[in-house]
Design an enzyme around this catalytic site. Sequence first.
Site, PDB file in Angstrom:
ATOM      1  N   THR A   1      26.485  33.343   0.764  1.00 34.58           N
ATOM      2  CA  THR A   1      25.651  32.214   1.178  1.00 34.58           C
ATOM      3  C   THR A   1      25.289  32.422   2.641  1.00 34.58           C
ATOM      4  O   THR A   1      26.162  32.408   3.514  1.00 34.58           O
ATOM      5  CB  THR A   1      26.386  30.880   0.994  1.00 34.58           C
ATOM      6  OG1 THR A   1      26.676  30.694  -0.397  1.00 34.58           O
ATOM      7  CG2 THR A   1      25.528  29.720   1.483  1.00 34.58           C
TER       8      THR A   1
ATOM      9  N   LYS B   1      20.497  27.255  -2.933  1.00 35.48           N
ATOM     10  CA  LYS B   1      21.923  27.026  -2.646  1.00 35.48           C
ATOM     11  C   LYS B   1      22.086  25.898  -1.633  1.00 35.48           C
ATOM     12  O   LYS B   1      23.035  25.111  -1.713  1.00 35.48           O
ATOM     13  CB  LYS B   1      22.560  28.311  -2.118  1.00 35.48           C
ATOM     14  CG  LYS B   1      24.061  28.192  -1.801  1.00 35.48           C
ATOM     15  CD  LYS B   1      24.887  27.865  -3.038  1.00 35.48           C
ATOM     16  CE  LYS B   1      26.381  27.731  -2.701  1.00 35.48           C
ATOM     17  NZ  LYS B   1      27.011  29.013  -2.386  1.00 35.48           N
TER      18      LYS B   1
ATOM     19  N   LYS C   1      29.667  25.851   7.530  1.00 35.22           N
ATOM     20  CA  LYS C   1      28.712  26.951   7.729  1.00 35.22           C
ATOM     21  C   LYS C   1      27.479  26.728   6.861  1.00 35.22           C
ATOM     22  O   LYS C   1      26.337  26.807   7.342  1.00 35.22           O
ATOM     23  CB  LYS C   1      29.364  28.288   7.366  1.00 35.22           C
ATOM     24  CG  LYS C   1      28.429  29.494   7.468  1.00 35.22           C
ATOM     25  CD  LYS C   1      28.894  30.652   6.591  1.00 35.22           C
ATOM     26  CE  LYS C   1      28.651  30.374   5.117  1.00 35.22           C
ATOM     27  NZ  LYS C   1      28.803  31.546   4.234  1.00 35.22           N
TER      28      LYS C   1
END
Length: 287
Positions: free
Chosen positions: A96, A171, A239
């Site tokens: 990711t 995502k 993050k």
Amino acid sequence: MKVAFLGLGVMGYPMAGHLQKGGHDVTVYNRTTAKAEKWAREFGGSFAKTPKEAAEGAQIVFACVGNDNDLRDVCTGDNGAFSSMTKGSIFVDHTTTSAEVARELSATALEMGLSFMDAPVSGGQAGAENGILTIMCGGTQEDFAKTEPVQQCYAQAVTLMGDVGAGQLTKMVNQITFVGAVQAISEGLAFAENAGLDAKKVVDVISKGAAGSWQLSNRGHTMVDDKFDFGFAVDWVRKDLGFALDEARKNGSDLPVTGLIDQYYKEVQRMGGGRWDTSSLIKLLRD
């Protein structure tokens, strides 16, 4: 197929194992070589000491590392995979990351006669171990057609979302959505406890109705038990939310709830819970 897998964390280790079990010839690389050696002993594949060595001769190179800089390093850093990949081969990134780094590395790959796809995953450690991840891909239809059957070794769904970067953007939607669910469940369970209800019985009942979700069914009981050692860590979700909030500023999206929940996770980090799983939001309502 001859493939490489770079990065053997809690996700990559079982994913690479599923590839080997699926009949592919897998060479793995991990920053800590001892872990790559352990993987080779367990699954019967090969290991390499650098991404460059692992990628030699591979038709597809997969990666699942930590962040943008880790990805750049395994792709184009010293002994990076791009330097040894055969022209026409494909790099599939399951990390990711930002959409920007996906586009950046795709452009570099094209200049070298390679292809790049971003393919972040959802499903957590359990999904990786059980081979039932959901994968959101960005890239060309041609590259997707070549890689999708291989990704099926560890996935229940593999979907092409658009050009390079579209996987990472999807995502981000996933992360925006699920953290909202976690906060709502945390508030609901804290309310149930304060009201003197049997919180586990509440989970069982409401999970069968309109409030039902993967988060409630899989984390409801463990949240009641104050247990938070189930995979995806607070440090990592912050993050990911950083990527989503940055992208929202660029495309003009308002994410007021997501921004607030990101700050709640920051408080969990301050409590020492950076490695707790994301369901630990309920700690703020108890403590």
